[in-house]
Structures are given as structure tokens and as C-alpha cells.
Design a protein around this motif. Structure first.
Motif, PDB file in Angstrom:
ATOM      1  N   CYS A 329       0.849  -1.190   0.000  1.00  0.00           N
ATOM      2  CA  CYS A 329       0.000   0.000   0.000  1.00  0.00           C
ATOM      3  C   CYS A 329       0.882   1.237   0.000  1.00  0.00           C
ATOM      4  CB  CYS A 329      -0.924  -0.014   1.212  1.00  0.00           C
ATOM      5  SG  CYS A 329      -2.044  -1.429   1.228  1.00  0.00           S
ATOM      6  N   ALA A 330       1.299   1.665  -1.185  1.00  0.00           N
ATOM      7  CA  ALA A 330       2.200   2.806  -1.330  1.00  0.00           C
ATOM      8  C   ALA A 330       2.095   3.327  -2.753  1.00  0.00           C
ATOM      9  CB  ALA A 330       3.639   2.402  -1.011  1.00  0.00           C
ATOM     10  N   ASP A 331       2.772   4.447  -3.001  1.00  0.00           N
ATOM     11  CA  ASP A 331       2.768   5.074  -4.323  1.00  0.00           C
ATOM     12  C   ASP A 331       3.760   4.339  -5.221  1.00  0.00           C
ATOM     13  OD1 ASP A 331       2.375   6.738  -6.445  1.00  0.00           O
ATOM     14  OD2 ASP A 331       3.571   8.398  -5.645  1.00  0.00           O
ATOM     15  N   LEU A 332       3.318   3.192  -5.767  1.00  0.00           N
ATOM     16  CA  LEU A 332       4.153   2.347  -6.614  1.00  0.00           C
ATOM     17  C   LEU A 332       3.431   2.042  -7.922  1.00  0.00           C
ATOM     18  CD1 LEU A 332       5.350  -0.338  -4.012  1.00  0.00           C
ATOM     19  CD2 LEU A 332       6.617   1.667  -4.781  1.00  0.00           C
ATOM     20  N   SER A 333       4.173   1.503  -8.867  1.00  0.00           N
ATOM     21  CA  SER A 333       3.537   0.979 -10.068  1.00  0.00           C
ATOM     22  C   SER A 333       2.746  -0.265  -9.695  1.00  0.00           C
ATOM     23  CB  SER A 333       4.597   0.625 -11.111  1.00  0.00           C
ATOM     24  OG  SER A 333       5.377   1.757 -11.440  1.00  0.00           O
ATOM     25  N   ARG A 334       1.778  -0.591 -10.558  1.00  0.00           N
ATOM     26  CA  ARG A 334       0.996  -1.803 -10.301  1.00  0.00           C
ATOM     27  C   ARG A 334       1.898  -3.031 -10.257  1.00  0.00           C
ATOM     28  NH1 ARG A 334      -1.749  -5.575 -13.509  1.00  0.00           N
ATOM     29  NH2 ARG A 334      -0.986  -4.554 -15.387  1.00  0.00           N
ATOM     30  N   ARG A 335       2.933  -3.034 -11.081  1.00  0.00           N
ATOM     31  CA  ARG A 335       3.936  -4.101 -11.095  1.00  0.00           C
ATOM     32  C   ARG A 335       5.297  -3.415 -11.053  1.00  0.00           C
ATOM     33  NH1 ARG A 335       2.350  -8.684 -12.778  1.00  0.00           N
ATOM     34  NH2 ARG A 335       4.134  -9.108 -14.110  1.00  0.00           N
ATOM     35  N   HIS A 336       5.863  -3.317  -9.894  1.00  0.00           N
ATOM     36  CA  HIS A 336       7.031  -2.459  -9.703  1.00  0.00           C
ATOM     37  C   HIS A 336       8.361  -3.216  -9.777  1.00  0.00           C
ATOM     38  CE1 HIS A 336       8.089   1.690  -8.478  1.00  0.00           C
ATOM     39  NE2 HIS A 336       9.221   1.107  -8.109  1.00  0.00           N
ATOM     40  N   ALA A 337       8.370  -4.476  -9.352  1.00  0.00           N
ATOM     41  CA  ALA A 337       9.607  -5.255  -9.364  1.00  0.00           C
ATOM     42  C   ALA A 337       9.262  -6.734  -9.286  1.00  0.00           C
ATOM     43  CB  ALA A 337      10.511  -4.864  -8.198  1.00  0.00           C
ATOM     44  N   VAL A 338      10.210  -7.571  -9.722  1.00  0.00           N
ATOM     45  CA  VAL A 338      10.042  -9.019  -9.657  1.00  0.00           C
ATOM     46  C   VAL A 338      11.272  -9.623  -8.984  1.00  0.00           C
ATOM     47  CG1 VAL A 338       9.683 -11.154 -10.957  1.00  0.00           C
ATOM     48  CG2 VAL A 338       8.692  -9.025 -11.784  1.00  0.00           C
ATOM     49  N   ILE A 339      11.039 -10.492  -8.017  1.00  0.00           N
ATOM     50  CA  ILE A 339      12.119 -11.255  -7.394  1.00  0.00           C
ATOM     51  C   ILE A 339      12.018 -12.691  -7.893  1.00  0.00           C
ATOM     52  CG2 ILE A 339      13.083 -12.138  -5.234  1.00  0.00           C
ATOM     53  CD1 ILE A 339      12.171  -9.627  -3.863  1.00  0.00           C
ATOM     54  N   ARG A 340      13.129 -13.211  -8.429  1.00  0.00           N
ATOM     55  CA  ARG A 340      13.141 -14.571  -8.975  1.00  0.00           C
ATOM     56  C   ARG A 340      14.122 -15.439  -8.195  1.00  0.00           C
ATOM     57  NH1 ARG A 340      12.829 -11.261 -13.644  1.00  0.00           N
ATOM     58  NH2 ARG A 340      10.958 -11.680 -14.887  1.00  0.00           N
ATOM     59  N   ARG A 341      13.680 -16.665  -7.950  1.00  0.00           N
ATOM     60  CA  ARG A 341      14.541 -17.650  -7.286  1.00  0.00           C
ATOM     61  C   ARG A 341      14.981 -18.680  -8.319  1.00  0.00           C
ATOM     62  NH1 ARG A 341      11.479 -19.025  -3.098  1.00  0.00           N
ATOM     63  NH2 ARG A 341      10.298 -20.549  -4.321  1.00  0.00           N
ATOM     64  N   HIS A 342      16.290 -18.942  -8.384  1.00  0.00           N
ATOM     65  CA  HIS A 342      16.815 -19.914  -9.346  1.00  0.00           C
ATOM     66  C   HIS A 342      18.030 -20.589  -8.735  1.00  0.00           C
ATOM     67  CE1 HIS A 342      17.780 -21.842 -13.113  1.00  0.00           C
ATOM     68  NE2 HIS A 342      18.994 -21.312 -13.103  1.00  0.00           N
ATOM     69  N   GLN A 343      17.932 -21.922  -8.597  1.00  0.00           N
ATOM     70  CA  GLN A 343      19.034 -22.724  -8.061  1.00  0.00           C
ATOM     71  C   GLN A 343      19.532 -22.186  -6.716  1.00  0.00           C
ATOM     72  OE1 GLN A 343      22.005 -22.987 -11.143  1.00  0.00           O
ATOM     73  NE2 GLN A 343      20.786 -24.396 -12.384  1.00  0.00           N
ATOM     74  N   GLY A 344      18.591 -21.815  -5.863  1.00  0.00           N
ATOM     75  CA  GLY A 344      18.940 -21.384  -4.516  1.00  0.00           C
ATOM     76  C   GLY A 344      19.351 -19.936  -4.381  1.00  0.00           C
ATOM     77  N   GLY A 345      19.435 -19.189  -5.488  1.00  0.00           N
ATOM     78  CA  GLY A 345      19.790 -17.777  -5.443  1.00  0.00           C
ATOM     79  C   GLY A 345      18.618 -16.909  -5.856  1.00  0.00           C
ATOM     80  N   TYR A 346      18.743 -15.601  -5.626  1.00  0.00           N
ATOM     81  CA  TYR A 346      17.664 -14.662  -5.923  1.00  0.00           C
ATOM     82  C   TYR A 346      18.183 -13.501  -6.764  1.00  0.00           C
ATOM     83  CZ  TYR A 346      14.645 -16.905  -2.449  1.00  0.00           C
ATOM     84  OH  TYR A 346      13.878 -17.801  -1.759  1.00  0.00           O
ATOM     85  N   THR A 347      17.382 -13.102  -7.733  1.00  0.00           N
ATOM     86  CA  THR A 347      17.675 -11.902  -8.508  1.00  0.00           C
ATOM     87  C   THR A 347      16.487 -10.951  -8.413  1.00  0.00           C
ATOM     88  OG1 THR A 347      16.811 -12.896 -10.543  1.00  0.00           O
ATOM     89  CG2 THR A 347      19.194 -13.083 -10.135  1.00  0.00           C
ATOM     90  N   LEU A 348      16.786  -9.671  -8.464  1.00  0.00           N
ATOM     91  CA  LEU A 348      15.760  -8.624  -8.420  1.00  0.00           C
ATOM     92  C   LEU A 348      15.734  -7.924  -9.762  1.00  0.00           C
ATOM     93  CD1 LEU A 348      13.745  -6.782  -6.923  1.00  0.00           C
ATOM     94  CD2 LEU A 348      15.701  -5.425  -6.145  1.00  0.00           C
ATOM     95  N   ASP A 349      14.565  -7.925 -10.399  1.00  0.00           N
ATOM     96  CA  ASP A 349      14.397  -7.295 -11.709  1.00  0.00           C
ATOM     97  C   ASP A 349      13.531  -6.051 -11.547  1.00  0.00           C
ATOM     98  OD1 ASP A 349      14.309  -6.693 -14.365  1.00  0.00           O
ATOM     99  OD2 ASP A 349      13.235  -8.490 -14.989  1.00  0.00           O
ATOM    100  N   PRO A 364      18.626  -6.368 -13.934  1.00  0.00           N
ATOM    101  CA  PRO A 364      18.550  -7.359 -12.859  1.00  0.00           C
ATOM    102  C   PRO A 364      19.816  -7.379 -12.001  1.00  0.00           C
ATOM    103  CG  PRO A 364      17.803  -8.298 -14.934  1.00  0.00           C
ATOM    104  CD  PRO A 364      18.422  -6.970 -15.267  1.00  0.00           C
ATOM    105  N   MET A 365      19.641  -7.706 -10.725  1.00  0.00           N
ATOM    106  CA  MET A 365      20.754  -7.751  -9.778  1.00  0.00           C
ATOM    107  C   MET A 365      20.587  -8.964  -8.866  1.00  0.00           C
ATOM    108  SD  MET A 365      21.776  -4.991  -6.817  1.00  0.00           S
ATOM    109  CE  MET A 365      23.006  -5.426  -5.572  1.00  0.00           C
ATOM    110  N   VAL A 366      21.696  -9.626  -8.558  1.00  0.00           N
ATOM    111  CA  VAL A 366      21.673 -10.747  -7.620  1.00  0.00           C
ATOM    112  C   VAL A 366      21.565 -10.193  -6.204  1.00  0.00           C
ATOM    113  CG1 VAL A 366      22.942 -12.721  -6.713  1.00  0.00           C
ATOM    114  CG2 VAL A 366      23.031 -12.201  -9.158  1.00  0.00           C
ATOM    115  N   LEU A 367      20.615 -10.703  -5.439  1.00  0.00           N
ATOM    116  CA  LEU A 367      20.410 -10.229  -4.071  1.00  0.00           C
ATOM    117  C   LEU A 367      21.248 -11.022  -3.091  1.00  0.00           C
ATOM    118  CD1 LEU A 367      16.524  -9.743  -4.017  1.00  0.00           C
ATOM    119  CD2 LEU A 367      18.256  -7.937  -3.906  1.00  0.00           C
TER     120      LEU A 367
END
Length: 484
Positions: A329-349, A364-367
Motif C-alpha cells: 500500500c504505497a505510491d508504486l507501479s501496479r507491477r514495480h519489481a520481480v524477485i526470482r529464485r533460481h538454483q537457490g539464489g535470488y535476482t531482483l528485476d 537485474p541484480m543478484v540479491l
């Protein structure tokens, strides 16, 4: 030829001009420069710049980095004048957050905020006052939780008198004290007092139903009692007795008042075998046509947690028809970011404006553990990997913006989720004597515990599958799963 000290000062000024504050500070702190007036003047200017940087970092929630800057500024200037105002601003901001958390009923989080001030050496009379208020509130809440409503009422009535009396004693407070909005805190106390009264009334109605062997009324009153006092042993025993007497199915579940249970799809068929999404399904997730696979996990006396089971999780603003997994609940886009899990790691798009540790993302960046994610201009989340052997991650709100439904944190669940008293637990339950594990097995969600536990009223021995609306209970804990 210029003297060596002038060359060094010139180097420090160039570093300052280029924004290399740490390098400039290291130069002006050299022993051979301290006797020169020009070096002292430059040190004062540098201290002001570093203190300003500290203010920005503290405001962004990077408290460790900001505090290190304050110590550096104080060391460079040789006094605390450049940093005193920033320190006080930090104290007031943290203190104000603690008051807000207390007013919202998040007592444990408020105590964590006040502990920050203690660690930073900022505990004054006002902080001690609020610490005592929070401690008393926590004790009263615990008493009510186990069904000791009379003791909880006595503690709350004492809070309402003694704490307000302290506030009216200005000699106890410093000139930099923050004005406490006691009306909001008093409303919280009054709400808890009303819950104590309701508990006493329901307890009487429960005993009356038991005396008349009115099992349906007894079960209804027990459920209502548990919505007020989740660890009330009398209500638990009465509920088990009523279930047995009326022959209710063993899978009948308790649910909180006002929280209707719907069908909860916990198996992995929603996203394909083993919880992995195909490319088509991933595209559906990105387009918003695929419902996210998630549920709410309610841990009595601890909090509520939004558990996301998908490998791709969309963060954004809640809007009608949107399939955002983590609605904020904030001033964001309807779809602002995606976090993906792959082989035990996470990336932020990033799909909208996204920063990680203050750096704007262009792709994208590895978290990594304890990365701070900033969405838009205000929403801040901390990404953590509590358990070194688990791929499950946690998103903890830092900015106070709530999710929809409201949750204390978001869990990105991989194969397992650990609840317990240890530091590596995904959900910290400090007062527990053992652990509860949720895990995926054969396309379904299961649980097991090191403590004695029932699942929907039946004894759980070993791994136990979970259904929609499951209720897990032990001697000192209770957990509910709820469809969202």
C-alpha cells in the motif's frame, strides 16, 4: 617548492571536491597536519559534510553506515558539535517509530526500535520511560494470551496511571525529548482492557455451557476465547472436550473471528511439479493473469506472515484484478519489481524505480543477505537469508508501509520454512522450547516439530500433510494457515 603539508592539504581538498570524503578525512587526520590552522578549518568542513552524509544514510535506514559516519565526523572535528543535531534527529525518528509501533499493537517491534537507541548510547529518561511502558504492555499481552485476563487487567490499569504520571513530570525529560501522543497509546491500553473484559465474560459463558453440557455453545465460546487468548488452556481443553462429545470430524479447524477460510491451494500443481514454473507460466505471472500461490501464516503471540510459494514473486501496488504476489500500500507501479529464485539464489528485476543499498538499478541484480531494497521514493524492505542451508528468504518492511493483507514480513518459501527460537529461524519465536518446520514433499505442504503437536486436533507424529485452514497447536504455541 610548496611545503609537504600544503601538498597534502591540496590533495585533501581535491578529494573533497570529488566527493571522496573518506579519503579526504584520512589525509587531514595525519599527525603532521594537525598543527596547521588550514588543516583544522578543512577538518571542520569535512566533519560537516560527513555528518550530512550520515543524516542521509540514517534516513534511508542504513543505520550502521550512518552511525559510522557520525563517529568519523566527530573524530575528524575533535568534538561532537557537527554531529549532535544528527544524533538527536536519529533518536527522535527511532523514538517516534517505537511510539507508532506500540500504538499499532506491535510491541515486540517497538522494543527492537528502543533497543537500537540503547545500543547507540541514546537511552535518556524519556527512552527509559517508553521502554518501561513497552515492557509492561508486553507482559500484559502475554498474560492475556495465556488467559490470565484478571492479572492482565491489573497490569494495564497500573500502566494507565503510572506512565501518564511520568509524562507530567517535565523534570524527567530533556529539552530534546519527543512529545509522546499518549492518546494513541491510551487507546491501545483501552482496547486491551476491553479484550480482558471480553475474555472474562466469555470464560463465564463457557463454564455455563459446560455445566449444561451444551456442547455446541461450548465449542463456539471456546473458539471466541481463543481469538482473544490464543494460549488459553481452559479454552483448548473445552474445545477438545466439545469436539469429542459432538463427534466433530478431526479436521474441523479453529479460525479467527472475521477471517473466513477459503480453499487454500498448497500443492505444487498450481505451478507445475516441484513448484517450478514453466516459461509460459512465468510469462503469465509477469502479465498478471496467473494467481500467485501464497497463504497467510498466523503465529499466535508472534505475528502474521505472507508466505509466497512461487519461484517468481511480483511486488507492486494492490489494484482490482491484479495478481501481484506482494501488494504494498504505497505510491508504486501496479507491477514495480520481480524477485526470482533460481538454483537457490535470488535476482531482483526492476520494472519501476528500484534501488538496492542506495544504488539505482538499471537491470537485474543478484540479491545478497541484508540487502536493502527501495521501491519508488519511500518503500524500503530488507532482504535476508536467515538459514545458511535453506533457500527460503525473508522480506521485512523497514519503512512502515503495509502489505495487503497486512503482514509483519513476507517469506519467499523454497523447500522449507523454520519457526523457532534460534537466530537462523525464518520466523523468530523467542519463547518456544523447540522448532516447527513447514516443508514441501511430494507436491504438498507438510509440517513436523521437535515438540508435541496436534494438526487440526489430531496428534502429529512425524511429517504431517497440511490442508486448507490447518491449525497447528502445541503446549506453548498455535499456528493457523489461511487462504488469501
Amino acid at each position: 617548492m610548496f611545503p609537504s603539508w600544503r601538498m597534502q592539504l591540496g590533495e585533501a581538498r581535491r578529494a573533497l571536491k570529488e566527493g571522496q570524503l573518506d579519503r579526504a578525512c584520512a589525509i587531514v587526520q595525519r599527525e603532521e597536519l594537525r598543527e596547521f590552522r588550514q588543516a583544522r578549518e578543512l577538518s571542520a568542513e569535512l566533519a560537516g559534510r560527513v555528518a550530512q552524509r550520515a543524516r542521509g544514510r540514517l534516513a534511508a535506514g542504513r543505520s550502521n553506515a550512518g552511525w559510522n559516519d557520525l563517529e568519523l565526523a566527530e573524530h575528524v572535528a575533535g568534538c561532537d558539535l557537527p554531529v549532535a543535531q544528527v544524533r538527536n534527529e536519529y533518536r527522535q525518528a527511532v523514538f517516534a517509530r517505537a511510539v507508532d509501533f506500540l500504538a499499532d499493537g506491535r510491541t515486540a517491534v517497538a522494543q527492537q526500535e528502543l533497543a537500537k537507541l540503547a545500543r547507540r548510547g541514546l537511552r535518556d529518561a524519556q527512552v527509559r520511560q517508553l521502554e518501561e511502558f513497552a515492557r509492561s504492555m508486553s507482559e500484559a499481552e502475554q498474560m492475556l494470551s495465556v488467559g490470565s485476563s484478571a492479572e492482565a487487567r491489573q497490569a494495564l490499569e497500573k500502566i494507565a496511571v503510572e506512565e501518564l504520571a511520568i509524562e507530567k513530570s517535565p523534570e524527567n525529560l530533556s529539552r530534546d525529548s519527543v512529545k509522546i501522543d499518549w492518546s494513541r497509546l491510551a487507546q491501545r491500553v483501552e482496547w486491551l482492557l476491553a479484550q480482558c473484559q471480553r475474555h472474562s465474560q466469555l470464560r463465564g459463558e463457557l463454564h455455563a455451557a459446560a455445566n449444561q453440557s451444551d456442547w455446541h455453545q461450548m465449542l463456539a465460546r471456546a473458539d471466541k476465547l481463543l481469538s482473544v487468548a490464543p494460549r488459553d488452556r481452559v479454552a483448548r481443553a473445552a474445545r477438545r472436550q466439545a469436539w469429542h462429545a459432538v463427534g466433530l470430524d478431526a479436521t474441523a479447524v479453529f479460525h479467527r473471528e472475521g477471517r473466513p477460510l477459503a480453499s487454500l491451494a498448497l500443492n505444487d500443481t498450481k505451478r507445475g511439479a516441484q513448484g517450478s514454473a514453466s516459461k509460459t507460466q512465468a510469462d503469465d505471472t509477469m502479465s498478471g493473469s496467473q494467481e500467485p500461490n501464497r497463504f497467510m501464516l498466523w503465529v499466535d503471540a508472534v505475528g502474521g506472515f505472507l508466505v509466497c510459494l512461487d519461484d517468481e514473486v511480483v511486488l507492486g501496488q494492490p489494484t482490482p484484478g491484479s495478481a501481484v504476489a506482494v501488494p504494498l500500500c504505497a505510491d508504486l507501479s501496479r507491477r514495480h519489481a520481480v524477485i526470482r529464485r533460481h538454483q537457490g539464489g535470488y535476482t531482483l528485476d526492476p520494472l519501476g524505480e528500484v534501488k538496492v543499498d542506495g544504488r539505482l538499478l538499471t537491470g537485474p541484480m543478484v540479491l545478497g543477505n541484508r540487502h536493502e531494497i527501495e521501491l519508488g521514493s519511500a518503500v524500503r524492505l530488507e532482504f535476508t537469508r536467515p538459514h545458511a542451508l535453506s533457500a527460503t528468504a525473508r522480506l521485512t518492511p523497514l519503512s512502515g508501509h503495509r502489505t495487503e493483507p497486512r503482514a509483519d514480513a513476507v517469506l519467499l518459501m523454497a523447500d522449507s520454512c523454520l519457526l523457532g527460537p534460534k537466530s537462523h529461524s525464518h520466523i523468530a519465536c523467542r519463547r518456544w522450547q523447540g522448532d516447527v518446520m513447514l516443508f514441501r514433499q511430494a507436491g504438498r505442504l507438510h509440517c513436523r516439530s521437535t515438540m508435541e503437536m496436534t494438526v487440526d486436533g489430531s496428534q502429529a507424529d512425524g511429517p504431517t500433510p497440511l490442508e486448507s485452514g490447518a491449525r497447528l497447536e502445541g503446549e506453548e504455541f498455535a499456528i493457523s494457515l489461511e487462504d488469501v
